[in-house]
Design an enzyme around this catalytic site. Sequence first.
Site, PDB file in Angstrom:
ATOM      1  N   MET A 117      -7.603   9.300  10.084  1.00 23.59           N
ATOM      2  CA  MET A 117      -8.233   9.932   8.782  1.00 23.59           C
ATOM      3  C   MET A 117      -9.314  11.039   9.155  1.00 23.59           C
ATOM      4  O   MET A 117     -10.314  11.131   8.790  1.00 23.59           O
ATOM      5  CB  MET A 117      -9.017   8.784   8.217  1.00 23.59           C
ATOM      6  CG  MET A 117      -8.223   7.560   7.597  1.00 23.59           C
ATOM      7  SD  MET A 117      -9.150   6.248   7.164  1.00 23.59           S
ATOM      8  CE  MET A 117      -9.591   5.217   8.569  1.00 23.59           C
ATOM      9  N   LYS A 147      -3.870   3.264  -2.895  1.00 17.86           N
ATOM     10  CA  LYS A 147      -4.897   3.564  -1.675  1.00 17.86           C
ATOM     11  C   LYS A 147      -4.261   4.862  -1.195  1.00 17.86           C
ATOM     12  O   LYS A 147      -3.993   4.850   0.105  1.00 17.86           O
ATOM     13  CB  LYS A 147      -4.902   2.406  -0.746  1.00 17.86           C
ATOM     14  CG  LYS A 147      -5.918   1.320  -1.240  1.00 17.86           C
ATOM     15  CD  LYS A 147      -6.532   0.850   0.065  1.00 17.86           C
ATOM     16  CE  LYS A 147      -7.577   0.031  -0.069  1.00 17.86           C
ATOM     17  NZ  LYS A 147      -8.134  -0.515   1.173  1.00 17.86           N
ATOM     18  N   ASP A 177       0.828  -1.168   0.119  1.00 16.96           N
ATOM     19  CA  ASP A 177       0.108  -0.028  -0.123  1.00 16.96           C
ATOM     20  C   ASP A 177       0.927   1.201  -0.135  1.00 16.96           C
ATOM     21  O   ASP A 177       1.803   1.261   0.265  1.00 16.96           O
ATOM     22  CB  ASP A 177      -1.009   0.226   1.202  1.00 16.96           C
ATOM     23  CG  ASP A 177      -2.070  -0.814   1.169  1.00 16.96           C
ATOM     24  OD1 ASP A 177      -2.192  -1.325  -0.100  1.00 16.96           O
ATOM     25  OD2 ASP A 177      -3.087  -0.784   2.040  1.00 16.96           O
TER      26      ASP A 177
HETATM   27  N1  SAH Z   1      -3.868   0.453   9.470  1.00 18.86           N
HETATM   28  C1  SAH Z   1      -3.115   1.560   9.791  1.00 18.86           C
HETATM   29  C2  SAH Z   1      -4.303   2.714   9.504  1.00 18.86           C
HETATM   30  C3  SAH Z   1      -4.768   2.888   8.195  1.00 18.86           C
HETATM   31  S1  SAH Z   1      -6.021   4.057   8.100  1.00 18.86           S
HETATM   32  C4  SAH Z   1      -2.627   1.700  11.142  1.00 18.86           C
HETATM   33  O1  SAH Z   1      -2.826   0.672  11.882  1.00 18.86           O
HETATM   34  O2  SAH Z   1      -1.881   2.640  11.297  1.00 18.86           O
HETATM   35  C5  SAH Z   1      -4.941   5.570   7.369  1.00 18.86           C
HETATM   36  C6  SAH Z   1      -4.761   6.661   8.258  1.00 18.86           C
HETATM   37  O3  SAH Z   1      -4.032   6.219   9.400  1.00 18.86           O
HETATM   38  C7  SAH Z   1      -4.360   7.848   7.758  1.00 18.86           C
HETATM   39  O4  SAH Z   1      -5.162   8.672   7.160  1.00 18.86           O
HETATM   40  C8  SAH Z   1      -3.766   8.497   9.157  1.00 18.86           C
HETATM   41  O5  SAH Z   1      -4.736   8.941   9.691  1.00 18.86           O
HETATM   42  C9  SAH Z   1      -3.137   7.283   9.850  1.00 18.86           C
HETATM   43  N2  SAH Z   1      -1.642   7.121   9.500  1.00 18.86           N
HETATM   44  C10 SAH Z   1      -1.122   5.957   9.040  1.00 18.86           C
HETATM   45  N3  SAH Z   1       0.180   6.187   9.028  1.00 18.86           N
HETATM   46  C11 SAH Z   1       0.520   7.255   9.647  1.00 18.86           C
HETATM   47  C12 SAH Z   1       1.621   8.086   9.831  1.00 18.86           C
HETATM   48  N4  SAH Z   1       2.806   7.591   9.515  1.00 18.86           N
HETATM   49  N5  SAH Z   1       1.504   9.238  10.592  1.00 18.86           N
HETATM   50  C13 SAH Z   1       0.411   9.777  10.832  1.00 18.86           C
HETATM   51  N6  SAH Z   1      -0.894   9.075  10.597  1.00 18.86           N
HETATM   52  C14 SAH Z   1      -0.896   7.970   9.822  1.00 18.86           C
END
Ligand code: SAH
Length: 521
Positions: free
Chosen positions: A182, A66, A44
């Site tokens: 998000m 995505k 992803d």
């Molecule tokens: N499965 C992922 C989340 C996916 S949803 C997890 O466990 O982290 C996608 C959202 O995750 C983004 O819109 C943001 O809000 C958050 N996100 C993912 N990686 C991030 C990062 N490095 N820094 C800040 N927010 C992050």
Amino acid sequence: MKTETNTPYSGGKVYLVGAGPGDPGLITLRGKYLLERAEVVVYDYLANKKLLNYVPETAEFIYAGKKGGGLHAFTQEGINQLLVEHASAGKRVVRLKGGDPFIFGRGAEEIEKLVQAGIDFEVVPGVTSATAAATYAGIPITHREYTASVAFVTGHEAPGKKESNIAWDKLATGAGTIVIYMGIKNLPVITRKLIDNGRASDTPVAVVRWASTPIQHSVVGTLETITDVVKEAGIKPPALVIVGEVVKLRKTIDWFETRPLFGKRIVVTRTRDQASELVAKLEEHGAECLEYSTIHIEAVDDYQLLDQALQQINTYDWILFTSLNAITYFFKRLYDKGMDSRALASCRIGAVGRATAEALRQYGICADMVPDKFTGEGLAESLIAGGVAQSRIVLPRALKAMETLPEMLADAGAKVTVAPVYQNIPPKGRKAELREQLQQGDIDLLTFTSSSTVTNFLAMVDPADEQEQQQLLGNVQIAAIGPITAETVRKSGLSVDIQPDKYTIADMVTAIVSHYRANTK
Ligand code: SAH
């Protein structure tokens, strides 16, 4: 759950692996193990691309896209289909997802499809971005004195919508810390909803973008102010919103963004296999490293001089090693000739510095001499002080190198055999990318660890004239490992800003750190 098909067993399997939040060091050992054995990897947008370096080159790499709001390379249905197809064909498929695959990652939907198709699977959890963002912003998401509960919430669905799955009224005061994934787009509605449902409007809020990466960006405000703060700072997804009293602790605990080299982009110019130590040390202090390997090392075409020396190696008094490459290629040839370290038993062995001495130990050899000054000149001085008249000395080294060491020894009466074992070849490519970064002022510092890294780097930048060189490199700082490298920098019309007293990678990094510390105070 029972499988619904009678597909014959193919041996294929899907591993749904959490890539962690951003820093590639935050993947699990299990995740890394599986990447190293993957035959197909479907990854992803949020999974760090550096993790793909663990995957065998022979594997098939599929980008599933995505990016929030952007174009999807595949629909969710398409991804599900892809996983089923490759696993049915008997492949070991790694499905790599940002953070933890089961936290707002639609991981379960993919697994449900696999179950329906009767395909084996495994799920490897990952460090979710919520805990990483909080930790890397200096915020403990729980703390005995502030909160005993945390809620992970998606901000993707607008809180105003009727069929909302989130009970904002209960959440507002029900959870001590609230972490919203998000949530950037809906931030004004979310904060309003929390306030309207009883959360104090002065509750501290942090927003963290690209957590755990060199471009992490955090801002702090309150439920009342954070929307404006985020707008002003220009923070876009991916970012997390952390609401709660624990945010106050950032003042004390903030550690990641306060590291001395945080936000600095540093070019590392060593050969690729030697860059790792420098990169690791710079990154630990917060730097973002851009690796431009300016040198490609190859064996020499002709080993005649070394072979002759090896044939009568017990007539030599000294073997001198002035670089790691010399050691690597010397021993490679020695082994190719069916010999090993025992053949060197009657010679004494000199190493130019600590790193070369350390490398020799890997071959079972403790250097007899390491000078206080880690240069060829230093080595010559130490040897001459012990007396070298009539000594037979062999010097395995690069095809093209400084003549200082052999000349000084010969002048002192030694019989020196210079035996080239490797050569430096300037690599092609990536010129356009480098020039663009320089033009845009994206680079803060260049690091040079030998004279040839300087000349080859300049050859890669390839400025048309002095004026263009000044325009591209005039505002970039330069670190040189030692006096000879520094001299080469100056002769090229550039100036040296950082130079350590001792000529080692560790000392160079220390000098870089103290340079930036002094300049930010
Ligand atoms: N499965 C992922 C989340 C996916 S949803 C997890 O466990 O982290 C996608 C959202 O995750 C983004 O819109 C943001 O809000 C958050 N996100 C993912 N990686 C991030 C990062 N490095 N820094 C800040 N927010 C992050």
